[in-house]
Design an enzyme around this catalytic site. Structure first.
Site, PDB file in Angstrom:
ATOM      1  CB  SER A  37      -0.873  -0.045   1.268  1.00  0.00           C
ATOM      2  OG  SER A  37      -1.972   0.802   1.136  1.00  0.00           O
ATOM      3  N   PRO A  38       0.349   2.359  -0.568  1.00  0.00           N
ATOM      4  CG  PRO A  38      -1.067   3.974  -1.461  1.00  0.00           C
ATOM      5  CD  PRO A  38      -0.916   2.513  -1.253  1.00  0.00           C
ATOM      6  CD  GLN A  42      -1.419   7.367  -3.068  1.00  0.00           C
ATOM      7  OE1 GLN A  42      -0.575   7.800  -2.283  1.00  0.00           O
ATOM      8  NE2 GLN A  42      -2.525   6.750  -2.670  1.00  0.00           N
ATOM      9  CE1 TYR A  76      -2.551  14.697   3.284  1.00  0.00           C
ATOM     10  CE2 TYR A  76      -3.195  12.509   2.535  1.00  0.00           C
ATOM     11  CZ  TYR A  76      -2.491  13.319   3.408  1.00  0.00           C
ATOM     12  OH  TYR A  76      -1.740  12.768   4.410  1.00  0.00           O
ATOM     13  NE  ARG A 130      -5.355   4.113  -0.572  1.00  0.00           N
ATOM     14  CZ  ARG A 130      -4.641   3.553   0.409  1.00  0.00           C
ATOM     15  NH1 ARG A 130      -4.057   4.298   1.328  1.00  0.00           N
ATOM     16  NH2 ARG A 130      -4.487   2.260   0.475  1.00  0.00           N
ATOM     17  NE  ARG A 144      -0.870   0.326  10.081  1.00  0.00           N
ATOM     18  CZ  ARG A 144      -1.945   0.485  10.829  1.00  0.00           C
ATOM     19  NH1 ARG A 144      -1.850   1.118  11.985  1.00  0.00           N
ATOM     20  NH2 ARG A 144      -3.115   0.028  10.417  1.00  0.00           N
TER      21      ARG A 144
HETATM   22  C1  LIG Z   1       3.840   5.451   7.333  1.00  0.00           C
HETATM   23  C2  LIG Z   1       2.590   5.482   6.527  1.00  0.00           C
HETATM   24  C3  LIG Z   1       2.489   6.349   5.453  1.00  0.00           C
HETATM   25  C4  LIG Z   1       1.343   6.362   4.663  1.00  0.00           C
HETATM   26  N1  LIG Z   1       1.299   7.134   3.548  1.00  0.00           N
HETATM   27  C5  LIG Z   1       0.284   7.021   2.676  1.00  0.00           C
HETATM   28  C6  LIG Z   1       0.324   7.630   1.409  1.00  0.00           C
HETATM   29  O1  LIG Z   1       1.299   8.249   1.035  1.00  0.00           O
HETATM   30  N2  LIG Z   1      -0.758   7.502   0.607  1.00  0.00           N
HETATM   31  C7  LIG Z   1      -1.847   6.806   0.974  1.00  0.00           C
HETATM   32  O2  LIG Z   1      -2.809   6.729   0.224  1.00  0.00           O
HETATM   33  N3  LIG Z   1      -1.896   6.183   2.156  1.00  0.00           N
HETATM   34  C8  LIG Z   1      -0.853   6.248   2.995  1.00  0.00           C
HETATM   35  N4  LIG Z   1      -0.864   5.543   4.179  1.00  0.00           N
HETATM   36  C9  LIG Z   1      -2.026   4.673   4.478  1.00  0.00           C
HETATM   37  C10 LIG Z   1      -1.750   3.232   4.064  1.00  0.00           C
HETATM   38  O3  LIG Z   1      -1.628   3.097   2.665  1.00  0.00           O
HETATM   39  C11 LIG Z   1      -2.859   2.294   4.542  1.00  0.00           C
HETATM   40  O4  LIG Z   1      -4.073   2.684   3.937  1.00  0.00           O
HETATM   41  C12 LIG Z   1      -3.035   2.299   6.056  1.00  0.00           C
HETATM   42  O5  LIG Z   1      -1.783   2.272   6.717  1.00  0.00           O
HETATM   43  C13 LIG Z   1      -3.853   1.101   6.535  1.00  0.00           C
HETATM   44  O6  LIG Z   1      -3.244  -0.117   6.132  1.00  0.00           O
HETATM   45  P1  LIG Z   1      -2.390  -1.057   7.155  1.00  0.00           P
HETATM   46  O7  LIG Z   1      -3.309  -1.393   8.281  1.00  0.00           O
HETATM   47  O8  LIG Z   1      -2.012  -2.244   6.328  1.00  0.00           O
HETATM   48  O9  LIG Z   1      -1.207  -0.274   7.610  1.00  0.00           O
HETATM   49  C14 LIG Z   1       0.265   5.530   4.995  1.00  0.00           C
HETATM   50  C15 LIG Z   1       0.363   4.704   6.102  1.00  0.00           C
HETATM   51  C16 LIG Z   1       1.507   4.648   6.854  1.00  0.00           C
HETATM   52  C17 LIG Z   1       1.576   3.683   8.010  1.00  0.00           C
END
Ligand SMILES: Cc1cc2nc3c(=O)[nH]c(=O)nc-3n(C[C@H](O)[C@H](O)[C@H](O)COP(=O)(O)O)c2cc1C
Ligand SMILES: Cc1cc2nc3c(=O)[nH]c(=O)nc-3n(C[C@H](O)[C@H](O)[C@H](O)COP(=O)(O)OP(=O)(O)OC[C@H]3O[C@@H](n4cnc5c(N)ncnc54)[C@H](O)[C@@H]3O)c2cc1C
Length: 767
Positions: free
Chosen positions: A415-416, A493, A574, A622, A717
Site C-alpha cells: 500500500s502507498p 500514486q 487531501y 483511492r 504497515r
Molecule cells: C507510514 C505510513 C504512510 C502512509 N502514507 C500514505 C500515502 O502516502 N498515501 C496513501 O494513500 N496512504 C498512505 N498511508 C495509508 C496506508 O496506505 C494504509 O491505507 C493504512 O496504513 C492502513 O493499512 P495497514 O493497516 O495495512 O497499515 C500511509 C500509512 C503509513 C503507516
C-alpha cells in the site's frame, strides 16, 4: 440467599440449578408465565465448548442433554438451482422444549421451586422481599424495561423480517435455502434438532415481506404461504408454528439486538437475553444464557467477593464474551440484510461468502473443516482468475489479476506509504532500496507513496514529487530496477496535500505545521484541518486549471519513468478529498453542495489524467469510503456512488480506504476493519476494488479474495517491517510457484521446510 428468577427459560432455570449445586441452602423460586411444556421456538444449536462448560458445571443435566443431541456435519446451500455442500462443521442441537424439560426436572430435583403460569410485574412490591431478583425474562424483559436508564439499555431493531417455524421434515444437513421470487429473495435456515423434527426459520427483507402481503396475513396464512414457497425442500411435510400459545407474540418478528451498559441495578440482575441478544443466524443465544448463569452463580458463591465485587466481575467477564459474539453476529446479520449484494455471485462463491460472513470462519478454518471443498473453491477461483487457463488448487492470494493489459502476478500489494525522506521531492537511495526491496519481497504490485504534483502540493518537505526532470530520472531508476529484478508491477500514486500540506515529517508530528518555512495552502474551502493548521485558500477556477494541469504533467512524467499504473489519491482529506467530503467542502458554486457537485473537480482531474495515460495501462483512485462522521459526512452508501463516478471516467480499480478526512473522526478499528467498505463498493457498484486496513495474515487475504470482498489486498504497515511478507506467506502456505529472486531461493525453501516441520510438530502435540 432468597432469590426470585423471573423467567423459566434456559437462563433462569440454569442459574437456579447452578446456585443450588453450589449451595443447597439458597432458597430459589423460578416464576414463568407459561405452563410447563409451552414455549416459543423449536431447536437450539450448541458448540463443543458450551458442552464442555455445562458438563463441568452440572454433569447430571449435561449427560441427559448431550445424550439427546442431534449431530450433523454438513451445510447445504441451495442457491440458483444448485446445492453446494460443505462438511466438517460439527453442529449439535436439541429441541428447546426438551432442553427446558430437562432443566425443569433437574431444578426440581435440586429443590428449586417452579411457579408456572405466573405473570410477573416489575412494579410489584413483593420483589423487595428477595435478596436478589434475577431478570431472566428474555429479550423483551419487563424488569429491564421498567428501568431502562439504570441498565443503560441500547436496542437496535434490525431490518429483516423472520418467522421461527418447525417441520417434521428431517434435514440431514444444516440447510440454507434461497429462493428468488417476484417480490425479491426469501430464504430459510433449517436444521434438525430431534429424530423427527427440524427448525425452519424463514427470513426476508421488509420489502419482500410486504410484497408477499405477509403484513396482512394471519399466522396460518403466512405459514401456508411459506410452505408453498419452500415446498421443494419440505417433501410434503408441513410447516408449523408454536408461537400461537404465547402471550402477545406475533408470527413475524424483527430481530432486536440488545446491549446493556450495566447488568445490575438495586437487587435486580440481568441474565441471558434480557441483558444481550445475538442474532439467531450465529446460533449462540442459549449458549450465552447458560454461560452467564454459570458465571453469575460462581461469583455469587465466592466468599472472598462482596456482592458489588461479584457483580462487577460477572459483568466484566461476560460482557467481553458477549461483545465478541455480538460483533460476529452483527457481521452475520448485515450479510443477510444486504443479501442482494451477493446474489450475482456464482453458487460456489455465494456459499463461501455465506460461510465466512461473520468473519469467525476463515479460509484456513474451512480447510480444516473440509479440505476437499475448500480446494474446489480454490480451483474455481484460479479458473476464473485465468479465464479458464489454470486448473491450479492454490491460495487465492497467489492468483493473477488483470487490469487492462497489466497482469499482476499475485493479489498482494504494498500500500502507498509516505516515507518523508526526499529532498526537494527527489527520491534518493533510501527510496531505491525501500521500493526495490519490497518488489523483491514478492508482492504483485507495489504502490509508491503519495507523490506530489507540485512543491506546494507536498504534505511535508520530505515528500516525493513529480514535477521536474530530476524526479523523472530518480523514479525511472527505481522503476527500472523493479522491472529488471522482480515480477512486481509498480504504480505511481499522485496527489496534492491541499489544506493538510505544509506540515512536519510524519514522525515529527502528524499534520502539525512546520516550525518555519510554511507555504500557503489551498483547499476546496477555507476550512482548516485543525485549529493549529493554516486556513486554506479556497481554490479559484485558475487554481483548479493549474492543479489539473500539474496532475496531467505528472502523469506524462510517470509514463516516461515506465510506471505500469497510476493512482489518483482522492482520499484522507487531501486536496481532492476536500472537495468530496461535505465536512471540508463548503462551496456554494457548482463544485459544492450535493455529492454530484462535490465530485465534479476530482472527476475533471481524473478524466484529464486518464486522457494522458495510455489506454492499455490501468488507473485506480483511492477514496475514503466513510468520514467516520455518521450521516454528516461521506457514508459507505456514498462510497458506491463515488466509485461508480470514477469508474465512468475510466478508473479500473477503486482503492477503498477510509477516514482521515476530518480531525474529529470516530473510526471503529479491528481486523480488516475497512474491508466491509470494499465489499460494498465492489458488489453493489460491480467494480474492481482493493481492500486495505489491518489485513496482516495470509488467511485474511485469502478469505477476503475468495469471498469476493475485494480483488486485491493492500498491506501497508506489515510491509514496513517485513518487505518479504508475500514470500513468507508462500512458505507458510507451501505455495511453490511464487516468483522469488533466484539469489534468495535457498532461503525461501529453507523457511518453507522449517515452517512445515513446526506445523507438523504442533499438529502432533494437539493429537
Ligand atoms: C507510514 C505510513 C504512510 C502512509 N502514507 C500514505 C500515502 O502516502 N498515501 C496513501 O494513500 N496512504 C498512505 N498511508 C495509508 C496506508 O496506505 C494504509 O491505507 C493504512 O496504513 C492502513 O493499512 P495497514 O493497516 O495495512 O497499515 C500511509 C500509512 C503509513 C503507516
Ligand atoms: C428465531 C430464533 C432462533 C434462535 N436460535 C437459536 C439457536 O439456534 N441457538 C441458540 O443458542 N439460541 C437461539 N436463539 C436464541 C435463544 O432462543 C435465546 O437466546 C435464549 O432463549 C435465551 O434464553 P433466556 O432464558 O435468556 O430467554 P428466554 O428463552 O426468552 O426465556 C425467557 C422466559 O421468561 C418468560 N417470561 C418473560 N417475561 C415474563 C414475565 N413477565 N413473567 C413471567 N415469565 C416471563 C418467558 O415466557 C420465557 O420463558 C434463537 C432465537 C430466535 C429468536
Amino acid at each position: 440467599m432468597k432469590i426470585a428468577c423471573i423467567g423459566g427459560g434456559a437462563a433462569g432455570l440454569y442459574f437456579a440449578i447452578s446456585m443450588k449445586l453450589r449451595d443447597p441452602a439458597h432458597e430459589i423460586e423460578v416464576f414463568e408465565r407459561n405452563p410447563p411444556g409451552v414455549t416459543f421456538g423449536w431447536g437450539v444449536v450448541f458448540s463443543d465448548l458450551t458442552v464442555e462448560n455445562i458438563t463441568a458445571n452440572d454433569p447430571v443435566s449435561a449427560e441427559i442433554i448431550t445424550g439427546e443431541f442431534a449431530h450433523w456435519d454438513d451445510i447445504d446451500v441451495h442457491f440458483k438451482g444448485e446445492t453446494i455442500t460443505s462438511g466438517g462443521h460439527g453442529f449439535i442441537g436439541i429441541g428447546r422444549k426438551r432442553l427446558l424439560e430437562v432443566l425443569q426436572n433437574r431444578a426440581r430435583e435440586l429443590g428449586v421451586v417452579l411457579r408456572f403460569e405466573t405473570e410477573c410485574d416489575a412494579g410489584d412490591s413483593k420483589w423487595r422481599d428477595y435478596d436478589l431478583v434475577i431478570a431472566a425474562d428474555g429479550a423483551n424483559s419487563r424488569f429491564r424495561d421498567a428501568n431502562p436508564q439504570a441498565f443503560g439499555v441500547d436496542i437496535d431493531v434490525r431490518r429483516n423480517k423472520f418467522v421461527w417455524l418447525g417441520t417434521s421434515k428431517v434435514f440431514d444437513a444444516f440447510t440454507f435455502a434461497f429462493e428468488e421470487t417476484e417480490h425479491g429473495w426469501i430464504w430459510a435456515h433449517a436444521y434438525r434438532f430431534a429424530p423427527d423434527c427440524s427448525t425452519f426459520i424463514v427470513e426476508c427483507s421488509e420489502d419482500t415481506w410486504r410484497g408477499f402481503g405477509f403484513d396482512k396475513m394471519s399466522q396460518d396464512e403466512s405459514i401456508a404461504a411459506c410452505g408453498r414457497l419452500f415446498a421443494r425442500y419440505l417433501d410434503g411435510h408441513e410447516l408449523q408454528s408454536n408461537a400461537s400459545h404465547l402471550v402477545g407474540s406475533a408470527a413475524w418478528l424483527n430481530f432486536r439486538r440488545i446491549k446493556c451498559e450495566r447488568w445490575a441495578s438495586g437487587n435486580v440482575i440481568l441474565l441471558g437475553d434480557a441483558a444481550h441478544t445475538a442474532h439467531f443466524s450465529i446460533g449462540s443465544g442459549t449458549k450465552l444464557a447458560l454461560e452467564d448463569a454459570i458465571k453469575l452463580a460462581d461469583v455469587l458463591n465466592r466468599r472472598d467477593l462482596s456482592l458489588e465485587a461479584a457483580l462487577d466481575e460477572y459483568q466484566a467477564e461476560r460482557s467481553l464474551e458477549v461483545l465478541k459474539l455480538q460483533n460476529s453476529a452483527r457481521n452475520s446479520t448485515e450479510w443477510f440484510e444486504t443479501l442482494e449484494r451477493y446474489t450475482h455471485f456464482e453458487p460456489l462463491q455465494f456459499a463461501y461468502s455465506l460461510l465466512t460472513r461473520s468473519q469467525r470462519i476463515s479460509h484456513e478454518n474451512l480447510r480444516l473443516r473440509d479440505r476437499e471443498w475448500l480446494e474446489t473453491v480454490e480451483r474455481w477461483f484460479w479458473k476464473r482468475a485465468t479465464d479458464g487457463r489454470s486448473n491450479k488448487t492454490a491460495p487465492p492470494m497467489f492468483a493473477p489479476f488483470r487490469l487492462r493489459e497489466m497482469e499482476v502476478e499475485n493479489r498482494v500489494t504494498v500500500s502507498p506509504m509516505a516515507m518523508y525522506s526526499a529532498v526537494d521531492g527527489v527520491p534518493n537511495d533510501f527510496h531505491f532500496v525501500h521500493y526495490g526491496e519490497r518488489a523483491l519481497g514478492g508482492a504483485g504490485l507495489v504502490f509508491t507513496e503519495m507523490t506530489c504534483v507540485s512543491p506546494e502540493g507536498r504534505i511535508s518537505p520530505g515528500c516525493t514529487g513529480m514535477w521536474n526532470a530530476d524526479h523523472v530520472a530518480a523514479w525511472k531508476r527505481i522503476v527500472d530496477f523493479v522491472h529488471a529484478n522482480s515480477k512486481a508491477k509498480i504504480c505511481l500514486q499522485l496527489g496534492h496535500s491541499g489544506g493538510k500540506g505544509s506540515t512536519r515529517l510524519g514522525w515529527e508530528g502528524n499534520d502539525v505545521p512546520l516550525d518555519e518555512g510554511n507555504w500557503p495552502v489551498m483547499s476546496a474551502s477555507d476550512v482548516p484541518w485543525s485549529p493549529v493548521n493554516q486556513v486554506p485558500n479556497p481554490m479559484t477556477r485558475a487554481d483548479m486549471d493549474m492543479v489539473r494541469n500539474q496532475f496531467v504533467a505528472a502523469v506524462r512524467m510517470g509514463l516516461e519513468c515506465g510506471f505500469d499504473m497510476i493512482e489518483l489519491h482522492a482520499a484522507h482529506g487531501y486536496l481532492l478529498s476536500s472537495f468530496i467530503t461535505p465536512l471540508q467542502n463548503k462551496r456554494t458554486d457548482e463544485f459544492g453542495g450535493p455529492l454530484e457537485n462535490r465530485l465534479r473537480y476530482p472527476l475533471e482531474v481524473f478524466a484529464a489524467m486518464r486522457e494522458a495515460w495510455p489506454s492499455d495501462r490501468p488507473m485506480s483512485v483511492r477514496i475514503s469510503a466513510t468520514d467516520w462522521a455518521g450521516e454528516n459526512g461521506i457514508t459507505p452508501e456514498d462510497a458506491v456512488l463515488i466509485g461508480e463516478a470514477f469508474a465512468q471516467e475510466g478508473a479500473d480499480l477503486i482503492d477503498v480506504s477510509a477516514g482521515q478526512t476530518w480531525a474529529e473522526q470516530q473510526p471503529v478499528y479491528g481486523r480488516m476493519f475497512q474491508t466491509p467498505f470494499s465489499d460494498r463498493v465492489r458488489n453493489e457498484g460491480k467494480l474492481a476494488t482493493m481492500a486495505v486496513g489491518n489485513i496482516y495474515e495470509p488467511d485474511h487475504a485469502n478469505s477476503i479474495l475468495a469471498a469476493g470482498r475485494a480483488d486485491l489486498v493492500a498491506l501497508a504497515r506489515p510491509h514496513l517491517v517485513d518487505p518479504f511478507w508475500t514470500l513468507r506467506a508462500a512458505a507458510q502456505l507451501d505455495y511453490r510457484d511464487v516468483h522469488c529472486p533466484p539469489q534468495y531461493l535457498n532461503g525461501l525453501s529453507q523457511l518453507a521446510r522449517n515452517l512445515k516441520r513446526e506445523a507438523e510438530a504442533a499438529a502432533a502435540l494437539r493429537v
